[in-house]
Design an enzyme around this catalytic site. Structure first.
Site, PDB file in Angstrom:
ATOM      1  N   CYS A 183       0.844  -1.200   0.000  1.00 29.85           N
ATOM      2  CA  CYS A 183       0.000   0.000   0.000  1.00 29.85           C
ATOM      3  C   CYS A 183       0.879   1.250   0.000  1.00 29.85           C
ATOM      4  CB  CYS A 183      -0.990  -0.042   1.147  1.00 29.85           C
ATOM      5  SG  CYS A 183      -2.496   0.867   0.742  1.00 29.85           S
TER       6      CYS A 183
ATOM      7  N   HIS B 290      -3.399  -5.361   0.266  1.00 25.56           N
ATOM      8  CA  HIS B 290      -2.791  -5.823   1.524  1.00 25.56           C
ATOM      9  C   HIS B 290      -2.801  -7.347   1.610  1.00 25.56           C
ATOM     10  CE1 HIS B 290      -2.600  -1.957   3.768  1.00 25.56           C
ATOM     11  NE2 HIS B 290      -3.569  -1.617   2.949  1.00 25.56           N
TER      12      HIS B 290
ATOM     13  N   GLU C 182      -1.180  -9.222   3.471  1.00 25.09           N
ATOM     14  CA  GLU C 182      -0.952  -9.737   4.832  1.00 25.09           C
ATOM     15  C   GLU C 182      -2.245 -10.205   5.501  1.00 25.09           C
ATOM     16  OE1 GLU C 182      -0.816  -6.590   3.902  1.00 25.09           O
ATOM     17  OE2 GLU C 182      -1.384  -5.179   5.470  1.00 25.09           O
TER      18      GLU C 182
HETATM   19  N1  GLN Z   1      -2.211   6.715   2.399  1.00 24.22           N
HETATM   20  C1  GLN Z   1      -2.254   5.903   1.233  1.00 24.22           C
HETATM   21  C2  GLN Z   1      -3.606   5.934   0.554  1.00 24.22           C
HETATM   22  O1  GLN Z   1      -4.581   6.321   1.145  1.00 24.22           O
HETATM   23  C3  GLN Z   1      -1.873   4.486   1.572  1.00 24.22           C
HETATM   24  C4  GLN Z   1      -2.880   3.785   2.426  1.00 24.22           C
HETATM   25  C5  GLN Z   1      -2.350   2.547   3.086  1.00 24.22           C
HETATM   26  O2  GLN Z   1      -1.152   2.323   3.146  1.00 24.22           O
HETATM   27  N2  GLN Z   1      -3.229   1.733   3.652  1.00 24.22           N
HETATM   28  O3  GLN Z   1      -3.729   5.580  -0.576  1.00 24.22           O
END
Ligand code: GLN
Length: 537
Positions: A383, A509, A511
């Site tokens: 992310c 994600h 994970e």
């Molecule tokens: N801040 C970034 C976004 O909103 C990444 C979000 C995250 O890492 N969960 O896209």
């Protein structure tokens, strides 16, 4: 409907969630279908707005539910997928009750905690039990018995136990602390006695008491708890310090916990004997691995390891597959701005940059990505970790010196990461997040493809920003290839850097879907590359 209600006494942080997940695992290993509910007595609707510093990571479910990290433990232990209905909060309950009141559903009645709030709680619990069609539903009550905020929940489960049948259809498990005092090293039962008394005053008599202590409870102490708390001696169970959370089911089973519950609730397990061999094999590789690698976790919530819990577990799962333990090196990303990354991370074999929000710490994460890229050190980004890798590549490989995400610099001349089109203009009011599982297409022949072994995978998301489509071509020319995409190829989901042993990052994600027997492919890739790195030095 059959329920196991797990309460906690004395203090929080006793590992109630792990105890509850472990009990679920044992019943599951005997062929029973198990589901789980976590009750969080706070007023937040969900964990989405909570600071990881205070509560640990926000766990994301397939349906986009942003929930307490305990749900992650249930998903990992039981290998099930849950929905946001499995996490009941005071906020959700009150919101429904107040909405009903405004609509006039209560027909002019005075709306009260009992029965309206308690009915809503019972409704939510029984819905999960019904919908999941499980033999047993485990209900973990967050907080500690005696807290004002958990009162309506304890009252609701008390009522529910009477309704479904207190003897055959319910087991109350109470987890408490048995401290060891001073030089004599004596285990003390008084805190347990007091918390059981408090529970009984609310009309709940525990059937099983799980005593948390550094060691196994002495027989005499078990007898004492049994006598003072009115439970049979075999229902006083020790929860000593374990070498890994994954050892807890085995510790409990050695004390006959699954039999105890099966007998109490007249369950009909498919097996008389429990088969924990696969689990034991997994545990052995977790606690006595053949070798170790050091993986740096670079983030800004590094003071609280729980902020990255699912990443740590995903790496543990990946490690267990390779018979390799993981030593985590937590690196506060801000340090990498003023300090030489080689000094801070000189002995690591791989770097993971997890997700995050807000500008603080971002430049340090970019520095981590640069250090990994330039030194051919294995790198996995998730992310925000994907976005910082993208920014770093734009700055250093494409010469776009002020490349940035518009989350951190709204006026950058190279907005390589930008708000998702459907959220444009909503930033100030609070754009909503893209949440939950969506299908990602993986390019055949890519590293991602060899890790996933599939071209279509479902992964969970939680973000507002993404790779700006205007730059895709230039990125790919520079060697940053988007091998995972979504929605007819418009949304960049994975990147892998050509000419690097392992530099891969994902917008989603992975994970959250890692399981002991099925580790996250990204984390496996990082771990294997780290092992190769270690061997080649
Ligand atoms: N801040 C970034 C976004 O909103 C990444 C979000 C995250 O890492 N969960 O896209």
């Amino acid at each position: 409907m059959k329920f196991i209600f797990v309460t906690g006494g004395v203090l929080s942080g006793l590992g109630k969630g792990i105890t509850a997940s472990s009990i679920g695992k044992l019943l599951q290993c005997r062929g029973l279908k198990v589901s789980a509910i976590k009750i969080d007595p706070y007023l937040n609707i969900d964990a989405g707005t909570m600071n990881p510093f205070e509560h640990g990571e926000v766990y994301v479910l397939d349906d986009g539910g942003e929930v307490d990290l305990d749900l992650g433990n249930y998903e990992r232990f039981l290998d099930i997928s849950m929905t946001s209905g499995n996490n009941i909060t005071t906020g959700k309950v009150y919101q429904t009750v107040i909405d009903k009141e405004r609509r006039g559903d209560y027909l002019g009645k005075t709306v009260q905690i009992i029965p309206h709030v308690t009915n809503e709680i019972k409704e939510r619990i029984t819905k999960v039990a019904r919908d999941s069609n499980s033999d047993v539903t485990i209900v973990e009550l967050g907080g500690t018995v005696g807290d004002i905020e958990s009162m309506p929940f304890l009252e609701a489960v008390r009522q529910l136990s009477v309704e479904v049948g207190r003897d055959e259809n319910c087991t109350f498990v109470h987890t408490t602390l048995v401290p060891i005092l001073g030089s004599v090293g004596e285990q003390k039962t008084k805190p347990t006695q007091h918390s059981v008394k408090e529970l009984m005053a609310l009309g709940i008599k525990p059937d099983v008491i799980v005593g948390r202590a550094s060691d196994y409870l002495d027989e005499g102490i078990k007898a004492k708890i049994s006598m003072f708390c009115d439970v049979s001696k075999d229902a006083v169970v020790s929860a000593p310090d374990a070498r890994s959370i994954y050892e807890v089911p085995i510790i409990l089973e050695r004390q006959g916990v699954s039999d105890l519950i099966v007998r109490k609730m007249r369950l009909k397990p498919l097996t008389k004997q429990i088969d924990l061999r696969t689990w034991e094999g997994f545990l052995k590789r977790i606690i006595e691995p053949r070798e170790h690698v050091n993986i740096a976790i670079v983030g800004k919530y590094t003071d609280l390891a729980d902020s990255y819990l699912s990443h740590l577990e995903a790496l543990n799962h990946a490690g267990a597959m390779e018979d390799c333990g993981v030593c985590f090196v937590f690196v506060d990303s801000d340090r990498l701005i003023n300090e030489d990354p080689a000094k801070v991370m000189g002995d690591v074999h791989g770097i993971l940059v997890p997700g995050g929000f807000g500008i603080r710490g971002v430049e340090g994460k970019i520095a981590a990505a640069r250090y990994a890229r330039e030194n051919k050190l294995p790198y996995a980004g998730v992310c925000l970790g994907f976005q910082v890798a993208t920014i770093e590549i734009a700055r250093d490989l494409m010469g776009l010196q002020d490349a940035n995400s518009t989350e951190f610099d709204a006026s950058t001349s190279s907005p390589v990461i930008d708000i998702m089109p459907e959220q444009k203009g909503l930033e100030a009011k609070g754009a909503t997040m893209r949440l939950g599982a969506e299908m990602v297409n993986i390019k055949e022949g890519s590293k991602a493809h060899s890790l996933y072994g599939a071209t279509e995978v479902w992964e969970r998301h939680r973000h507002r920003y993404e790779v700006n489509p205007d730059y895709i071509e230039s990125f790919e020319k520079a060697g940053w290839i988007f091998t995972g995409r979504c929605e007819e190829g418009h949304r960049m989901e994975m990147g892998e850097l050509q000419g690097h042993p392992f530099f891969m990052a994902t917008q989603f994600h992975p994970e959250f879907k890692s399981r002991p027997e099925r580790p996250s492919p990204l984390h496996s890739g990082l771990l294997r590359a780290a092992l190769d790195r270690k061997k080649s030095f």
